[in-house]
Design an enzyme around this catalytic site. Structure first.
Site, PDB file in Angstrom:
ATOM      1  N   PRO A  15       0.852  -1.192   0.000  1.00 50.87           N
ATOM      2  CA  PRO A  15       0.000   0.000   0.000  1.00 50.87           C
ATOM      3  C   PRO A  15       0.884   1.236   0.000  1.00 50.87           C
ATOM      4  O   PRO A  15       1.790   1.360   0.826  1.00 50.87           O
ATOM      5  CB  PRO A  15      -0.781  -0.124   1.322  1.00 50.87           C
ATOM      6  CG  PRO A  15       0.050  -1.014   2.190  1.00 50.87           C
ATOM      7  CD  PRO A  15       0.794  -1.932   1.274  1.00 50.87           C
ATOM      8  N   MET A  16       0.648   2.141  -0.936  1.00 50.99           N
ATOM      9  CA  MET A  16       1.485   3.343  -1.057  1.00 50.99           C
ATOM     10  C   MET A  16       0.595   4.566  -1.210  1.00 50.99           C
ATOM     11  O   MET A  16      -0.124   4.698  -2.208  1.00 50.99           O
ATOM     12  CB  MET A  16       2.439   3.215  -2.255  1.00 50.99           C
ATOM     13  CG  MET A  16       3.520   2.158  -2.055  1.00 50.99           C
ATOM     14  SD  MET A  16       4.608   1.970  -3.490  1.00 50.99           S
ATOM     15  CE  MET A  16       3.604   0.894  -4.528  1.00 50.99           C
ATOM     16  N   GLN A  68      -6.340  -1.786   3.164  1.00 50.61           N
ATOM     17  CA  GLN A  68      -5.563  -1.446   4.349  1.00 50.61           C
ATOM     18  C   GLN A  68      -6.245  -0.324   5.121  1.00 50.61           C
ATOM     19  O   GLN A  68      -6.602   0.702   4.550  1.00 50.61           O
ATOM     20  CB  GLN A  68      -4.132  -1.005   4.017  1.00 50.61           C
ATOM     21  CG  GLN A  68      -3.318  -0.827   5.304  1.00 50.61           C
ATOM     22  CD  GLN A  68      -1.930  -0.274   5.108  1.00 50.61           C
ATOM     23  OE1 GLN A  68      -1.766   0.856   4.647  1.00 50.61           O
ATOM     24  NE2 GLN A  68      -0.920  -1.062   5.459  1.00 50.61           N
ATOM     25  N   CYS A  98       3.203   2.858   9.275  1.00 53.15           N
ATOM     26  CA  CYS A  98       3.399   4.177   8.666  1.00 53.15           C
ATOM     27  C   CYS A  98       3.853   5.179   9.720  1.00 53.15           C
ATOM     28  O   CYS A  98       3.213   5.306  10.769  1.00 53.15           O
ATOM     29  CB  CYS A  98       2.111   4.648   8.015  1.00 53.15           C
ATOM     30  SG  CYS A  98       2.266   6.260   7.208  1.00 53.15           S
ATOM     31  N   LYS A 137       0.463  -5.078   9.110  1.00 54.88           N
ATOM     32  CA  LYS A 137       1.732  -4.645   8.532  1.00 54.88           C
ATOM     33  C   LYS A 137       2.439  -3.767   9.552  1.00 54.88           C
ATOM     34  O   LYS A 137       1.855  -2.799  10.051  1.00 54.88           O
ATOM     35  CB  LYS A 137       1.515  -3.884   7.219  1.00 54.88           C
ATOM     36  CG  LYS A 137       2.808  -3.569   6.462  1.00 54.88           C
ATOM     37  CD  LYS A 137       2.515  -2.968   5.091  1.00 54.88           C
ATOM     38  CE  LYS A 137       3.787  -2.861   4.255  1.00 54.88           C
ATOM     39  NZ  LYS A 137       4.763  -1.896   4.782  1.00 54.88           N
ATOM     40  N   ASN A 209       9.149  -7.217   3.699  1.00 53.45           N
ATOM     41  CA  ASN A 209       9.007  -5.983   2.927  1.00 53.45           C
ATOM     42  C   ASN A 209      10.196  -5.071   3.249  1.00 53.45           C
ATOM     43  O   ASN A 209      10.735  -5.113   4.344  1.00 53.45           O
ATOM     44  CB  ASN A 209       7.673  -5.306   3.300  1.00 53.45           C
ATOM     45  CG  ASN A 209       7.527  -3.912   2.743  1.00 53.45           C
ATOM     46  OD1 ASN A 209       7.279  -2.962   3.489  1.00 53.45           O
ATOM     47  ND2 ASN A 209       7.667  -3.751   1.450  1.00 53.45           N
ATOM     48  N   GLY A 210      10.598  -4.271   2.264  1.00 53.70           N
ATOM     49  CA  GLY A 210      11.648  -3.291   2.502  1.00 53.70           C
ATOM     50  C   GLY A 210      12.871  -3.496   1.638  1.00 53.70           C
ATOM     51  O   GLY A 210      13.559  -4.506   1.785  1.00 53.70           O
ATOM     52  N   GLY A 211      13.137  -2.568   0.724  1.00 51.45           N
ATOM     53  CA  GLY A 211      14.367  -2.584  -0.056  1.00 51.45           C
ATOM     54  C   GLY A 211      14.468  -3.658  -1.115  1.00 51.45           C
ATOM     55  O   GLY A 211      15.545  -3.880  -1.668  1.00 51.45           O
ATOM     56  N   ARG A 232       8.086   0.696  -3.882  1.00 57.18           N
ATOM     57  CA  ARG A 232       8.465   1.719  -4.860  1.00 57.18           C
ATOM     58  C   ARG A 232       8.973   1.138  -6.173  1.00 57.18           C
ATOM     59  O   ARG A 232       8.729   1.698  -7.238  1.00 57.18           O
ATOM     60  CB  ARG A 232       9.533   2.629  -4.251  1.00 57.18           C
ATOM     61  CG  ARG A 232       8.979   3.606  -3.217  1.00 57.18           C
ATOM     62  CD  ARG A 232      10.086   4.224  -2.405  1.00 57.18           C
ATOM     63  NE  ARG A 232      10.719   3.253  -1.526  1.00 57.18           N
ATOM     64  CZ  ARG A 232      11.897   3.412  -0.946  1.00 57.18           C
ATOM     65  NH1 ARG A 232      12.598   4.500  -1.193  1.00 57.18           N
ATOM     66  NH2 ARG A 232      12.385   2.487  -0.143  1.00 57.18           N
TER      67      ARG A 232
END
Length: 329
Positions: A15-16, A68, A98, A137, A209-211, A232
């Site tokens: 989710p962004m 979300q 977040c 999350k 999640n992450g990178g 991203r």
């Protein structure tokens, strides 16, 4: 609708905020049939007091798709979880990761990691309100949470309350001193903690999640955990998604070319324009499709300079496509 009990989280897109809206998710679905898609975070207040239909709307083609939520009041989250089921989402997710100032002032997001019993109450209420999977999350920690045990102390009561799926952003969040953008980049990644969480609590479904930027990295993580979530990179380099079904799910590749994706998108764009949508609200999500391909700059420039205009129609997009095709000829 996809059966919520069989939705695969082997690969998902994060989710962004301001990015993963319903136009963007429709576009992503043209690239991967299997990826689990997440909405932008929607606050309970927005659903209870705002334009609920606008916030919950999605295209049927997006399934499997998860909603979300942001919130910290069990009754409000339960109410919104029921709506998620009524709207036929495939999962409802609670945001505990977040770090933005707006999230902190509303007492939801990453600051909830300091309140595991509150989160457990929220999850319990959500589970009682819906048959959808309720997932969380979160980060590996916030501020002065420095140990793996502190992360475990957050996860354990939430799992006991009924959450069987944890999506772990493998970075801490600093609630003071770093911007949301900096919190996505500066705190170091700690993948081993996420791997250890899966080893220590094997009954849980653990998503990392992450990178993560490549499908090779996804494969490496999948040797340790149940699923991967990327953010991203999926937005900035969406063609990555065209290989997901074949590489991570063992399916035959169905997307032939980037041009095919645009041609499949055109009828959707025409429908949306007929309903009053602005062209740039759709095309802003596809600017990275031709990344690294001859003509990509002309494609991006033409859309950026013309799609925002009040009278912009489907021709702006077909002209941009023609520019890429001409460069490739």
């Amino acid at each position: 609708m996809t059966d919520a009990l069989t939705t695969s989280r082997r690969f998902s897109i994060a989710p962004m905020m301001d990015w993963s809206d319903h136009h963007c998710r429709f576009f992503w679905r043209l690239l991967s049939r299997q990826a689990l898609l997440y909405t932008e975070m929607v606050t309970t207040g927005a659903l209870i007091h705002g334009d609920r239909e606008r916030f919950l709307h999605y295209n049927a083609e997006e399934h499997p798709v998860a909603l979300q939520l942001g919130g910290s009041k069990p009754a409000d989250l339960a109410r919104c979880a029921r709506w998620a089921e009524e709207w036929h989402y495939d999962e409802v997710n609670l945001n505990c990761g977040c770090p933005s100032d707006r999230v902190q002032s509303g007492m939801f997001g990453a600051c909830l990691m300091a309140q595991p019993l509150m989160v457990a109450d929220c999850v319990r209420a959500m589970c009682e309100a819906t048959e959808l999977p309720v997932t969380v999350k979160h980060r590996i920690g916030i501020d002065d949470m420095e140990s793996y045990q502190q992360m475990l102390d957050f996860v354990a009561p939430v799992a006991e309350a009924g959450c069987g799926v944890f999506i772990v952003h493998a970075r801490k969040a600093w609630l003071q001193g770093l911007s949301p953008k900096e919190n996505r980049e500066i705190p170091p990644l700690n993948y081993p903690w996420v791997y250890r969480l899966k080893r220590d609590l094997p009954q849980l479904e653990i998503i990392i999640n992450g990178g993560i930027q490549t499908l090779d990295q996804c494969q490496q993580h999948l040797a340790q955990v149940d699923g991967v979530m990327i953010g991203r990179e999926a937005y900035q380099n969406p063609w990555l998604l065209a290989e997901v079904d074949a590489e991570l799910y063992g399916m035959d590749k169905t997307v032939i070319s980037r041009d095919d994706v645009i041609l499949q998108l055109l009828p959707y764009v025409e429908r949306q324009l007929a309903r009053g949508a602005h062209l740039n609200h759709i095309t802003r999500h596809i600017l990275g499709l031709y990344q690294g391909v001859p003509g990509a700059r002309k494609f991006r420039r033409h859309l950026s300079e013309n799609a925002y205009k009040k009278d912009a129609g489907i021709g702006v997009l077909t002209d941009a496509l023609a520019m890429v095709q001409q460069a490739a000829a």
